[in-house]
Enzyme design. Structure first.
Site, PDB file in Angstrom:
ATOM      1  N   ASP A 122       1.198  -1.876  -8.363  1.00  0.00           N
ATOM      2  CA  ASP A 122       1.369  -1.716  -6.920  1.00  0.00           C
ATOM      3  C   ASP A 122      -0.005  -1.363  -6.368  1.00  0.00           C
ATOM      4  O   ASP A 122      -0.702  -0.517  -6.930  1.00  0.00           O
ATOM      5  CB  ASP A 122       2.383  -0.599  -6.643  1.00  0.00           C
ATOM      6  N   CYS A 138      -2.470   3.137 -10.700  1.00  0.00           N
ATOM      7  CA  CYS A 138      -2.797   1.704 -10.753  1.00  0.00           C
ATOM      8  C   CYS A 138      -4.249   1.494 -10.336  1.00  0.00           C
ATOM      9  O   CYS A 138      -4.975   0.677 -10.932  1.00  0.00           O
ATOM     10  CB  CYS A 138      -1.885   0.908  -9.823  1.00  0.00           C
ATOM     11  N   ARG A 160       6.520  -0.693  -5.155  1.00  0.00           N
ATOM     12  CA  ARG A 160       7.440   0.407  -5.447  1.00  0.00           C
ATOM     13  C   ARG A 160       8.416   0.709  -4.321  1.00  0.00           C
ATOM     14  O   ARG A 160       9.527   1.189  -4.564  1.00  0.00           O
ATOM     15  CB  ARG A 160       6.638   1.679  -5.764  1.00  0.00           C
TER      16      ARG A 160
END
Length: 249
Positions: free
Chosen positions: A134, A140, A164
């Protein structure tokens, strides 16, 4: 076999609870008679409103394994009882049979998206991992900021989209724009750096990748799918990921 069950429900009771809005159900089989797989899948769809992609034999006699958009479940062969849990094989060193089934399904599913990933290829490739990501996720971004280190270790990273907030959030639309950009890799770099994403639209497969992730049990990012189909749910520093890859190769 050892089965660890999270819940078991009677499908016939579930059907009764939604009977006013459901189509009539095929008559229940006798105790010694199994319904065919199509009937079992249809019964689950009607009673639990789950999309069933496959029904197959499980390692346990009398149980079928059912793959749905919410993961892998088990159902009695007569279609009466439905269970979520894990099956371990005591005779094979406590092998996790549920995870083995999911690993195979992950690899098959990943193959369908091989032309729709955003890839960061190592010059001297030794390993390939697929990562559900994401663009707004802090870990991330941490993983992405170390991409050169992963690549230097021979690890190629292929991104799949997992917004998400779901398909109604801004991150979904932004990820579609990243996948549809003229240079998706640069768009990903910019998005992970916090830059505004230029709106684009195309047949990106972002929604399909998100649905696939859900069906495989992804509920957070980053989610790293290893070459054998196993999963590391969360960020791994480059050296630790390399060690995990060496252990399974």
């Amino acid at each position: 076999m050892l089965i660890l069950a999270t819940f078991v429900i009677s499908l016939d009771r579930a059907i009764a609870a939604v009977a006013s809005t459901s189509a009539p159900v095929t008559a229940k089989a006798n105790n010694n008679q199994a319904l065919d797989y199509t009937q079992v899948g249809d019964k689950i769809r009607r009673s639990l409103q789950l999309n069933v992609s496959s029904v197959a034999e499980s390692p346990v006699q009398g149980l079928l394994q059912v793959m749905t958009e919410k993961g892998l479940f088990y159902v009695s062969q007569d279609g009466s009882y439905f269970m979520q849990g894990r099956i371990f094989n005591l005779d094979e060193g406590m092998r996790n049979e549920t995870e083995a089934a999911l690993s195979g399904a992950r690899l098959s599913g990943l193959e369908t998206f091989k032309d729709n990933v955003i890839e960061y290829k190592a010059d001297k490739e030794k390993y390939v991992v697929n990562v559900f990501t994401d663009i707004t996720c802090g870990y991330c971004r941490k993983l992405h900021n170390q991409m050169a280190e992963y690549n230097d270790l021979g690890i190629t990273v292929r991104y799949l989209a997992f917004p998400r907030a779901g398909l109604g959030g801004q991150s979904y639309h932004d990820m579609v724009s990243v996948w549809c950009a003229a240079n998706p890799q640069k768009a990903m770099d910019d998005a992970k750096a916090g830059s505004q994403v230029a709106a684009k639209n195309c047949d990106s497969k972002v929604a399909e990748q998100y649905a696939f992730g859900q069906s495989m049990g992804v509920n957070g990012t980053p989610n790293i799918v290893m070459p054998d189909g196993s999963v590391i749910p969360g960020y791994q520093p480059p050296e630790q990921l390399e060690e995990a890859l060496k252990a399974i190769m």
